[in-house]
Design a protein around this motif. Structure first.
Motif, PDB file in Angstrom:
ATOM      1  N   VAL A 159       0.869  -1.179   0.000  1.00  0.00           N
ATOM      2  CA  VAL A 159       0.000   0.000   0.000  1.00  0.00           C
ATOM      3  C   VAL A 159       0.905   1.227   0.000  1.00  0.00           C
ATOM      4  CG1 VAL A 159      -1.671   1.373   1.311  1.00  0.00           C
ATOM      5  CG2 VAL A 159      -1.931  -1.122   1.170  1.00  0.00           C
ATOM      6  N   LEU A 160       0.649   2.141  -0.912  1.00  0.00           N
ATOM      7  CA  LEU A 160       1.434   3.372  -1.023  1.00  0.00           C
ATOM      8  C   LEU A 160       0.547   4.561  -0.705  1.00  0.00           C
ATOM      9  CD1 LEU A 160       4.019   4.930  -1.920  1.00  0.00           C
ATOM     10  CD2 LEU A 160       3.065   4.902  -4.240  1.00  0.00           C
ATOM     11  N   THR A 161       0.968   5.402   0.234  1.00  0.00           N
ATOM     12  CA  THR A 161       0.168   6.563   0.622  1.00  0.00           C
ATOM     13  C   THR A 161       1.078   7.726   0.985  1.00  0.00           C
ATOM     14  OG1 THR A 161      -1.744   7.230   1.957  1.00  0.00           O
ATOM     15  CG2 THR A 161      -0.020   5.970   3.083  1.00  0.00           C
ATOM     16  N   GLY A 162       0.474   8.847   1.397  1.00  0.00           N
ATOM     17  CA  GLY A 162       1.235  10.021   1.803  1.00  0.00           C
ATOM     18  C   GLY A 162       0.953  10.379   3.253  1.00  0.00           C
ATOM     19  N   ALA A 163       1.902  11.038   3.889  1.00  0.00           N
ATOM     20  CA  ALA A 163       1.718  11.455   5.279  1.00  0.00           C
ATOM     21  C   ALA A 163       0.713  12.601   5.367  1.00  0.00           C
ATOM     22  CB  ALA A 163       3.054  11.887   5.874  1.00  0.00           C
ATOM     23  N   GLY A 164      -0.065  12.615   6.452  1.00  0.00           N
ATOM     24  CA  GLY A 164      -1.024  13.692   6.672  1.00  0.00           C
ATOM     25  C   GLY A 164      -2.278  13.522   5.841  1.00  0.00           C
ATOM     26  N   SER A 217     -10.794   3.220  -8.097  1.00  0.00           N
ATOM     27  CA  SER A 217     -11.640   2.022  -8.049  1.00  0.00           C
ATOM     28  C   SER A 217     -12.499   1.943  -6.799  1.00  0.00           C
ATOM     29  CB  SER A 217     -10.782   0.761  -8.155  1.00  0.00           C
ATOM     30  OG  SER A 217      -9.978   0.607  -7.003  1.00  0.00           O
ATOM     31  N   GLU A 218     -12.150   2.718  -5.750  1.00  0.00           N
ATOM     32  CA  GLU A 218     -12.919   2.679  -4.514  1.00  0.00           C
ATOM     33  C   GLU A 218     -12.778   4.016  -3.793  1.00  0.00           C
ATOM     34  OE1 GLU A 218     -13.180   0.135  -0.283  1.00  0.00           O
ATOM     35  OE2 GLU A 218     -11.784  -0.468  -1.852  1.00  0.00           O
ATOM     36  N   LEU A 219     -13.873   4.479  -3.217  1.00  0.00           N
ATOM     37  CA  LEU A 219     -13.870   5.695  -2.406  1.00  0.00           C
ATOM     38  C   LEU A 219     -14.026   5.322  -0.936  1.00  0.00           C
ATOM     39  CD1 LEU A 219     -16.252   8.016  -4.497  1.00  0.00           C
ATOM     40  CD2 LEU A 219     -13.754   8.169  -4.339  1.00  0.00           C
ATOM     41  N   ALA A 220     -13.345   6.083  -0.078  1.00  0.00           N
ATOM     42  CA  ALA A 220     -13.447   5.853   1.364  1.00  0.00           C
ATOM     43  C   ALA A 220     -13.404   7.191   2.073  1.00  0.00           C
ATOM     44  CB  ALA A 220     -12.307   4.962   1.853  1.00  0.00           C
ATOM     45  N   LEU A 272      -6.963   4.173   4.824  1.00  0.00           N
ATOM     46  CA  LEU A 272      -5.904   3.177   4.936  1.00  0.00           C
ATOM     47  C   LEU A 272      -6.480   1.787   5.193  1.00  0.00           C
ATOM     48  CD1 LEU A 272      -2.885   2.767   4.811  1.00  0.00           C
ATOM     49  CD2 LEU A 272      -2.767   3.207   7.273  1.00  0.00           C
ATOM     50  N   ALA A 273      -7.517   1.718   6.017  1.00  0.00           N
ATOM     51  CA  ALA A 273      -8.141   0.421   6.290  1.00  0.00           C
ATOM     52  C   ALA A 273      -8.727  -0.176   5.018  1.00  0.00           C
ATOM     53  CB  ALA A 273      -9.229   0.587   7.348  1.00  0.00           C
ATOM     54  N   LEU A 295      -5.855  -1.429   2.884  1.00  0.00           N
ATOM     55  CA  LEU A 295      -5.267  -2.622   3.494  1.00  0.00           C
ATOM     56  C   LEU A 295      -6.142  -3.849   3.294  1.00  0.00           C
ATOM     57  CD1 LEU A 295      -3.782  -1.163   6.784  1.00  0.00           C
ATOM     58  CD2 LEU A 295      -2.509  -2.365   4.985  1.00  0.00           C
ATOM     59  N   ARG A 296      -7.443  -3.670   3.291  1.00  0.00           N
ATOM     60  CA  ARG A 296      -8.335  -4.815   3.052  1.00  0.00           C
ATOM     61  C   ARG A 296      -8.024  -5.453   1.701  1.00  0.00           C
ATOM     62  NH1 ARG A 296     -12.347  -1.782   5.683  1.00  0.00           N
ATOM     63  NH2 ARG A 296     -13.088  -0.905   3.713  1.00  0.00           N
ATOM     64  N   SER A 297      -7.888  -4.609   0.697  1.00  0.00           N
ATOM     65  CA  SER A 297      -7.581  -5.134  -0.641  1.00  0.00           C
ATOM     66  C   SER A 297      -6.195  -5.754  -0.679  1.00  0.00           C
ATOM     67  CB  SER A 297      -7.680  -4.014  -1.681  1.00  0.00           C
ATOM     68  OG  SER A 297      -9.012  -3.567  -1.829  1.00  0.00           O
ATOM     69  N   ALA A 298      -5.203  -5.048  -0.107  1.00  0.00           N
ATOM     70  CA  ALA A 298      -3.832  -5.548  -0.146  1.00  0.00           C
ATOM     71  C   ALA A 298      -3.698  -6.875   0.587  1.00  0.00           C
ATOM     72  CB  ALA A 298      -2.889  -4.507   0.447  1.00  0.00           C
TER      73      ALA A 298
END
Length: 258
Positions: free
Chosen positions: A52-57, A179-182, A188-189, A192-195
């Protein structure tokens, strides 16, 4: 270090966070080198089966290259060195699935990363835009990557409208970029579910499928990317003029969300 890496060895997932929140997670030369090295490291790490790749904040996923980065350029008009071309997983021959969790602004050079993720989970508050044309720059690599993921008219509009418009998360979902909105607190959850699901399957089958998916478009992608250096060399304004436009915040900075 400008990357934060957290390994969930039990589930076979690594979370990679661009950790330059004070710079809106812009990529400087050090971060670019760290990303390339990390993807190569994951190739040999059998405990990591999905990323999973994301950014801080919450303000930004990534805002492209840090404008303070000094990139020496060769004198040849036929060659342009771009430090972002090797920051993505596919550029480093990693065929383990990568899920991007976009938590805020994703613009410009962020598309090098999003363009090489398998799919994108987006916070409902995220926005997507490409500022190049507003500052006298050619959107070449970014436009090519997005043309692989979005309808042509949507890519053309985003690439050409520069800072005048931002694509909302909802619109990005409607056109297939996302592909998905949250909700932001659940982003992050959701990723992570997909990953974790991907990591739970036999990794040979997953990696083979990733490779097959990319082979469907890789020839056209590489042909298009090969044109980018010449287009940038021909079309970009001199750096000092770009800086003037950036500092002056050209019309269009007061963007319209769509």
């Amino acid at each position: 270090m400008t990357l934060r890496v957290e390994r969930d060895e039990e589930n076979g997932v690594a979370v990679v966070t661009l950790d330059r929140e004070s710079r809106h997670n812009a990529v400087d030369l050090g971060t670019a080198a760290e990303l390339a090295a990390l993807w190569r490291e994951f190739r040999f790490d059998e405990e990591v089966r999905a990323v999973v790749l994301t950014g801080a904040g919450t303000a930004a996923f990534c805002t492209g290259i840090d404008r303070s980065a000094q990139v020496p350029q060769p004198a040849s008009p036929y060659s342009v060195d771009d430090p972002l071309v090797a920051i993505g997983p596919k550029a480093n021959d990693l065929w383990k699935p990568v899920v991007a969790a976009v938590n805020g602004m994703a613009c410009g050079g962020a598309f090098y990363l999003l363009g090489e993720a398998e799919f994108i989970v987006s916070a409902t508050t995220a926005t997507y835009f490409d500022p190049h044309t507003s500052y006298g720059m050619v959107s070449a690599y970014e436009a090519v990557y997005m043309a692989q993921r979005m309808p042509f008219g949507e890519v053309a509009r985003m690439s050409l409208m520069g800072t005048a418009e931002r694509l909302s998360a909802r619109r990005a979902y409607e056109v297939g970029l996302v592909s998905e909105l949250a909700e932001p607190g659940e982003l992050l959850a959701a990723a992570l579910r997909s990953a974790r699901t991907l990591a739970s399957f036999p990794t040979e089958g997953v990696q083979g499928t990733v490779r097959a998916l990319w082979s469907a478009k890789q020839a056209a992608l590489q042909q298009a990317l090969a044109q980018a250096p010449a287009l940038i060399a021909l079309g970009n304004l001199p750096p000092e003029r770009q800086a003037e436009l950036f500092e002056g915040r050209r019309p269009g900075t007061d963007f319209r969300l769509r």
